[in-house]
Write an enzyme that holds these catalytic residues in place. Structure first.
Site, PDB file in Angstrom:
ATOM      1  N   SER A 110      11.494   6.416 -14.548  1.00  0.00           N
ATOM      2  CA  SER A 110      11.373   5.012 -14.935  1.00  0.00           C
ATOM      3  C   SER A 110      12.134   4.060 -14.011  1.00  0.00           C
ATOM      4  O   SER A 110      11.868   4.019 -12.822  1.00  0.00           O
ATOM      5  CB  SER A 110      11.830   4.856 -16.374  1.00  0.00           C
ATOM      6  OG  SER A 110      11.523   3.575 -16.829  1.00  0.00           O
ATOM      7  N   HIS A 111      13.120   3.359 -14.567  1.00  0.00           N
ATOM      8  CA  HIS A 111      13.818   2.323 -13.805  1.00  0.00           C
ATOM      9  C   HIS A 111      14.900   2.891 -12.884  1.00  0.00           C
ATOM     10  O   HIS A 111      15.497   2.144 -12.124  1.00  0.00           O
ATOM     11  CB  HIS A 111      14.441   1.325 -14.769  1.00  0.00           C
ATOM     12  CG  HIS A 111      15.280   1.994 -15.822  1.00  0.00           C
ATOM     13  ND1 HIS A 111      14.723   2.625 -16.906  1.00  0.00           N
ATOM     14  CD2 HIS A 111      16.610   2.157 -15.933  1.00  0.00           C
ATOM     15  CE1 HIS A 111      15.683   3.138 -17.659  1.00  0.00           C
ATOM     16  NE2 HIS A 111      16.841   2.871 -17.094  1.00  0.00           N
ATOM     17  N   LYS A 123       8.470  13.784 -18.333  1.00  0.00           N
ATOM     18  CA  LYS A 123       8.416  13.628 -19.785  1.00  0.00           C
ATOM     19  C   LYS A 123       7.072  14.106 -20.290  1.00  0.00           C
ATOM     20  O   LYS A 123       6.072  14.084 -19.578  1.00  0.00           O
ATOM     21  CB  LYS A 123       8.696  12.187 -20.204  1.00  0.00           C
ATOM     22  CG  LYS A 123       7.848  11.128 -19.529  1.00  0.00           C
ATOM     23  CD  LYS A 123       8.311   9.716 -19.929  1.00  0.00           C
ATOM     24  CE  LYS A 123       7.544   8.650 -19.165  1.00  0.00           C
ATOM     25  NZ  LYS A 123       7.894   7.282 -19.537  1.00  0.00           N
ATOM     26  N   ASP A 274       8.790  -2.211 -14.128  1.00  0.00           N
ATOM     27  CA  ASP A 274       9.719  -1.177 -13.685  1.00  0.00           C
ATOM     28  C   ASP A 274       8.993  -0.027 -12.989  1.00  0.00           C
ATOM     29  O   ASP A 274       7.782  -0.084 -12.765  1.00  0.00           O
ATOM     30  CB  ASP A 274      10.556  -0.662 -14.868  1.00  0.00           C
ATOM     31  CG  ASP A 274       9.755   0.206 -15.813  1.00  0.00           C
ATOM     32  OD1 ASP A 274       8.541  -0.013 -15.915  1.00  0.00           O
ATOM     33  OD2 ASP A 274      10.341   1.118 -16.441  1.00  0.00           O
ATOM     34  N   ASP A 276       7.821   2.962 -13.663  1.00  0.00           N
ATOM     35  CA  ASP A 276       6.631   3.606 -14.220  1.00  0.00           C
ATOM     36  C   ASP A 276       5.706   2.635 -14.946  1.00  0.00           C
ATOM     37  O   ASP A 276       4.755   3.069 -15.608  1.00  0.00           O
ATOM     38  CB  ASP A 276       7.034   4.763 -15.132  1.00  0.00           C
ATOM     39  CG  ASP A 276       7.870   4.318 -16.318  1.00  0.00           C
ATOM     40  OD1 ASP A 276       8.574   3.302 -16.198  1.00  0.00           O
ATOM     41  OD2 ASP A 276       7.810   4.981 -17.371  1.00  0.00           O
ATOM     42  N   ASP A 278       6.054   0.568 -17.528  1.00  0.00           N
ATOM     43  CA  ASP A 278       6.018   0.334 -18.972  1.00  0.00           C
ATOM     44  C   ASP A 278       6.881  -0.840 -19.409  1.00  0.00           C
ATOM     45  O   ASP A 278       6.881  -1.206 -20.572  1.00  0.00           O
ATOM     46  CB  ASP A 278       6.376   1.609 -19.761  1.00  0.00           C
ATOM     47  CG  ASP A 278       7.735   2.172 -19.404  1.00  0.00           C
ATOM     48  OD1 ASP A 278       8.434   1.569 -18.569  1.00  0.00           O
ATOM     49  OD2 ASP A 278       8.096   3.228 -19.960  1.00  0.00           O
ATOM     50  N   ARG A 279       7.620  -1.445 -18.472  1.00  0.00           N
ATOM     51  CA  ARG A 279       8.465  -2.562 -18.882  1.00  0.00           C
ATOM     52  C   ARG A 279       8.092  -3.828 -18.138  1.00  0.00           C
ATOM     53  O   ARG A 279       7.379  -3.789 -17.134  1.00  0.00           O
ATOM     54  CB  ARG A 279       9.917  -2.211 -18.666  1.00  0.00           C
ATOM     55  CG  ARG A 279      10.242  -0.993 -19.500  1.00  0.00           C
ATOM     56  CD  ARG A 279      11.658  -0.920 -19.842  1.00  0.00           C
ATOM     57  NE  ARG A 279      12.380  -0.174 -18.853  1.00  0.00           N
ATOM     58  CZ  ARG A 279      13.633  -0.416 -18.548  1.00  0.00           C
ATOM     59  NH1 ARG A 279      14.271  -1.414 -19.108  1.00  0.00           N
ATOM     60  NH2 ARG A 279      14.238   0.331 -17.683  1.00  0.00           N
ATOM     61  N   THR A 341      16.795   3.195 -30.543  1.00  0.00           N
ATOM     62  CA  THR A 341      16.335   2.954 -29.173  1.00  0.00           C
ATOM     63  C   THR A 341      15.419   4.085 -28.706  1.00  0.00           C
ATOM     64  O   THR A 341      15.704   5.257 -28.942  1.00  0.00           O
ATOM     65  CB  THR A 341      17.567   2.854 -28.259  1.00  0.00           C
ATOM     66  OG1 THR A 341      18.292   1.685 -28.632  1.00  0.00           O
ATOM     67  CG2 THR A 341      17.174   2.767 -26.797  1.00  0.00           C
ATOM     68  N   GLU A 361      14.829  -4.604 -26.582  1.00  0.00           N
ATOM     69  CA  GLU A 361      15.534  -5.613 -25.790  1.00  0.00           C
ATOM     70  C   GLU A 361      15.535  -5.292 -24.302  1.00  0.00           C
ATOM     71  O   GLU A 361      15.801  -6.146 -23.476  1.00  0.00           O
ATOM     72  CB  GLU A 361      16.976  -5.772 -26.273  1.00  0.00           C
ATOM     73  CG  GLU A 361      17.766  -4.482 -26.517  1.00  0.00           C
ATOM     74  CD  GLU A 361      18.015  -3.643 -25.294  1.00  0.00           C
ATOM     75  OE1 GLU A 361      18.315  -4.226 -24.245  1.00  0.00           O
ATOM     76  OE2 GLU A 361      17.912  -2.406 -25.391  1.00  0.00           O
ATOM     77  N   LYS A 373       5.313   1.624 -24.264  1.00  0.00           N
ATOM     78  CA  LYS A 373       5.463   0.222 -23.934  1.00  0.00           C
ATOM     79  C   LYS A 373       4.621  -0.046 -22.701  1.00  0.00           C
ATOM     80  O   LYS A 373       4.288   0.879 -21.957  1.00  0.00           O
ATOM     81  CB  LYS A 373       6.922  -0.152 -23.740  1.00  0.00           C
ATOM     82  CG  LYS A 373       7.747   0.781 -22.871  1.00  0.00           C
ATOM     83  CD  LYS A 373       9.223   0.447 -23.050  1.00  0.00           C
ATOM     84  CE  LYS A 373      10.116   1.286 -22.152  1.00  0.00           C
ATOM     85  NZ  LYS A 373      10.320   2.647 -22.663  1.00  0.00           N
TER      86      LYS A 373
HETATM   87  C1  VG1 Z   1      16.895   2.621 -21.868  1.00  0.00           C
HETATM   88  C2  VG1 Z   1      16.626   1.433 -22.768  1.00  0.00           C
HETATM   89  C3  VG1 Z   1      15.666   1.832 -23.876  1.00  0.00           C
HETATM   90  C4  VG1 Z   1      14.394   2.396 -23.251  1.00  0.00           C
HETATM   91  C5  VG1 Z   1      14.745   3.530 -22.311  1.00  0.00           C
HETATM   92  C6  VG1 Z   1      13.534   4.086 -21.604  1.00  0.00           C
HETATM   93  O1  VG1 Z   1      17.487   3.652 -22.627  1.00  0.00           O
HETATM   94  O2  VG1 Z   1      17.824   0.934 -23.336  1.00  0.00           O
HETATM   95  O3  VG1 Z   1      15.389   0.717 -24.687  1.00  0.00           O
HETATM   96  O4  VG1 Z   1      13.527   2.861 -24.252  1.00  0.00           O
HETATM   97  O5  VG1 Z   1      15.671   3.083 -21.331  1.00  0.00           O
HETATM   98  O6  VG1 Z   1      12.980   3.112 -20.826  1.00  0.00           O
HETATM   99  P1  VG1 Z   1      19.061   3.951 -22.652  1.00  0.00           P
HETATM  100  O7  VG1 Z   1      19.212   5.174 -23.502  1.00  0.00           O
HETATM  101  O8  VG1 Z   1      19.481   4.114 -21.228  1.00  0.00           O
HETATM  102  O9  VG1 Z   1      19.693   2.727 -23.256  1.00  0.00           O
HETATM  103  V1  VG1 Z   1      12.159   3.502 -19.431  1.00  0.00           V
HETATM  104  O10 VG1 Z   1      11.527   2.229 -18.907  1.00  0.00           O
HETATM  105  O11 VG1 Z   1      12.051   5.082 -19.498  1.00  0.00           O
HETATM  106  O12 VG1 Z   1      10.893   3.411 -19.313  1.00  0.00           O
HETATM  107 CO    CO Z   2       9.922   2.663 -17.650  1.00  0.00          CO
END
Ligand code: VG1
Ligand code: CO
Length: 540
Positions: A110-111, A123, A274, A276, A278-279, A341, A361, A373
């Site tokens: 992801s990010h 995943k 981001d 992947d 999803d954000r 979360t 958030e 998302k």
């Molecule tokens: C973070 C964010 C959470 C989100 C997760 C996966 O998790 O706070 O809201 O679902 O990333 O996002 P954490 O445990 O680091 O707070 V990501 O874009 O995998 O796409």
């Molecule tokens: Co992501």
């Protein structure tokens, strides 16, 4: 076909969304294979079912797809759908799974930054298209820690660059356009004619794909289908190291976009996604929309979009997300759920039809159209609302605050702090919580303090230790939790919220409004003394 001996790995416990480790960890012999075998064992896919595979284009994505194909063949999978080049955004993968697959494997951290010195991740999503539930991921971790062999077939390298079907022994590999089905889905939900007219009238958009997976999606949808000028999408080519950037769409890591939207000659609308896809981050001209407000505005205006014209059955937000959407739910007289979360907690509510929209958030917003998302979906929803209301982003949000009140909100991230210090802080605070009730904090009174635990109303499971929260009598909240997605040390997140209604709130600065609560949170947690940090890594 071969059975390879391996030594089990005890560190393969998936976090908030999948298994994330440094690329170098994934490059250890048998590491990826061990986890994939554990996935196959727990998923126990029936013969003749379909598996979807794709990733965000980061370093190791292509190699991992080849390994997974060889292991899928050896584990009896007969049909695989793979995005061309091994690419699929997370929401597009979710959509493809929902077309009739048994599940899917998404390769992404992801990010988190990518590349040889960055992170890799994997995943598993189940047949509803959503992230596997905790029971599944716990079973995978248990299996991964005890496996002593995995199955892998001796296949030639599969060409991922040509769209079409390739058959190798019993395995049919469908290499598909990663964008097409997703783009169709978006056209079915939103008023593309109205958005096209908005853009044709001179409305200017800038979309920053951050050299991650959304580039091809945004170019197809915004530029080709909606007529935005060429160049609307910047950093649109997916790169294995994301161009050295940190594909996290927030005020810190998407600073170039933020500067443009706050500069002279700023476009009317800015957005970023981001790694992947999803954000999303939504910006108006010289205006930042907090993700919590974005969810609330979308909920309040959902009927503008054809796919949501019938209205919403309910909404949900993660616990640390501001309560802005709660006010909308009350006005609409619909249910509003508070979950831990992580997107996996929304899946049951979406499947049961209890909610239509949900969000976090952390720049994540989505609906029942997929089970993840969805960054571009949120961007299109905003464009649809703007086209329907014929107002700027700032006007829409200001009117929202006037009607529903404003939830001031900020998140402080303290990245890479020593794990012991982070755990020590959480234990200290958890122990203090009971004694805080009915005491004054920042000129307010504590009404409730607990370690959040969630009881899933659909499947009856309970998830504990989901974050420490202190609730105050005027609707303010202070929340602490440890991240489940970091890969080095611990990341501590502090979330602070207050609520105001009345004319004065429109122009107030968020950090000024929240300072007394932030100071109180730092003092309660002894954060500076315990972590040595006098400032957070990222403020949102
Ligand atoms: C973070 C964010 C959470 C989100 C997760 C996966 O998790 O706070 O809201 O679902 O990333 O996002 P954490 O445990 O680091 O707070 V990501 O874009 O995998 O796409
Ligand atoms: Co992501």
């Amino acid at each position: 076909m071969a059975s390879i001996q391996t030594t089990p790995f005890a560190d393969q416990q998936p976090g908030t969304s999948g298994l994330r480790k440094r690329s170098t960890v994934f490059q250890q012999p048998h590491y990826l294979e061990n986890f994939v075998q554990a996935l196959f064992d727990v998923a126990s896919l029936e013969r003749d079912t379909t598996l979807v595979i794709g990733g965000d284009g980061r370093y190791l994505n292509r190699e991992a797809v080849q390994t997974i194909l060889r292991m899928a063949a050896a584990n009896g999978v007969t049909r695989v759908v793979v995005g061309q080049h091994g690419w699929l955004s997370t929401p597009a993968a979710s959509h493809l799974i929902r077309q009739g697959a048994a599940g899917g494997i998404i390769l992404s951290a992801s990010h988190n930054p990518g590349g040889p010195n960055g992170d890799f991740g994997i995943k598993y999503n189940i047949g509803n298209g959503g992230p596997a539930p905790e029971s599944f991921t716990n079973a995978v971790a248990g299996r991964a820690a005890t496996l002593t062999q995995y199955r892998i077939a001796d296949l030639p390298i599969v060409s991922l660059d040509t769209i079409g079907v390739q058959t190798i022994d019993a395995l049919h590999i469908h290499v598909v356009d990663p964008v097409a089905a997703y783009a169709e889905l978006m056209e079915s939900l939103f008023d593309f004619a109205a958005i096209r007219a908005l853009i044709a009238s001179g409305f200017r958009i800038r979309f920053d794909a951050m050299h991650a997976i959304t580039g091809p999606y945004a170019i197809e949808i915004l530029e080709r289908r909606l007529g935005a000028v060429h160049g609307t999408v910047i950093n649109g080519e997916p790169l294995t190291d994301f161009g050295g950037g940190h594909p996290d769409p927030n005020l810190t890591y998407a600073h170039a976009l933020v500067e443009e939207l706050f500069g002279d000659d700023a476009p009317d609308f800015g957005a970023a996604s981001d790694g992947d896809g999803d954000r999303n981050m939504i910006l108006g001209q010289r205006f930042f929309v907090t993700p919590s407000d974005s969810l609330a505005v979308i909920a309040a205006n959902a009927k503008c979009a054809p796919g949501y014209a019938r209205g919403l059955t309910g909404v949900a937000r993660s616990m640390p997300t501001s309560r802005a959407v709660d006010h909308v739910a009350r006005a609409l007289n619909i249910e509003c759920f508070e979950t831990p979360t992580g997107w996996k907690f929304f899946g049951n509510l979406l499947d049961a039809g209890r909610i239509t929209l949900c969000g976090e958030e952390s720049f994540g917003t989505g609906s029942d159209h997929v089970r993840e998302k969805d960054g571009l979906w949120a961007v299109l929803f905003w464009l649809n609302i703007i086209a329907a209301r014929k107002q700027s982003v700032e006007q829409i949000v200001n009117e929202h605050w006037t009607k529903f009140g404003r939830n001031y909100y900020t998140r402080y991230d303290y990245e890479e702090i020593p794990t012991d210090a982070a755990n020590g802080l959480m234990t200290h605070l958890r122990d203090r919580l009971p004694s805080l009730v009915q005491t004054p904090i920042a000129n307010r009174i504590v009404t409730h303090a607990d370690d959040f635990s969630y009881h899933d109303p659909i499947d009856g499971t309970t998830s504990e230790h989901q974050g420490l929260r202190v609730l105050l009598n005027d609707g303010s909240r202070i929340i602490f939790r440890l991240s489940g997605t970091g890969t080095a040390g611990a990341t501590l997140r502090l979330y602070v919220e207050s609520y105001e209604i009345g004319p004065s709130h429109l122009a107030r600065d968020v950090q000024t409004a929240l300072k007394p609560l932030v100071d109180a949170a730092l003092e309660l947690s002894e954060l500076v003394a315990r972590t040595g940090r006098t400032a957070p890594t990222v403020i949102t």
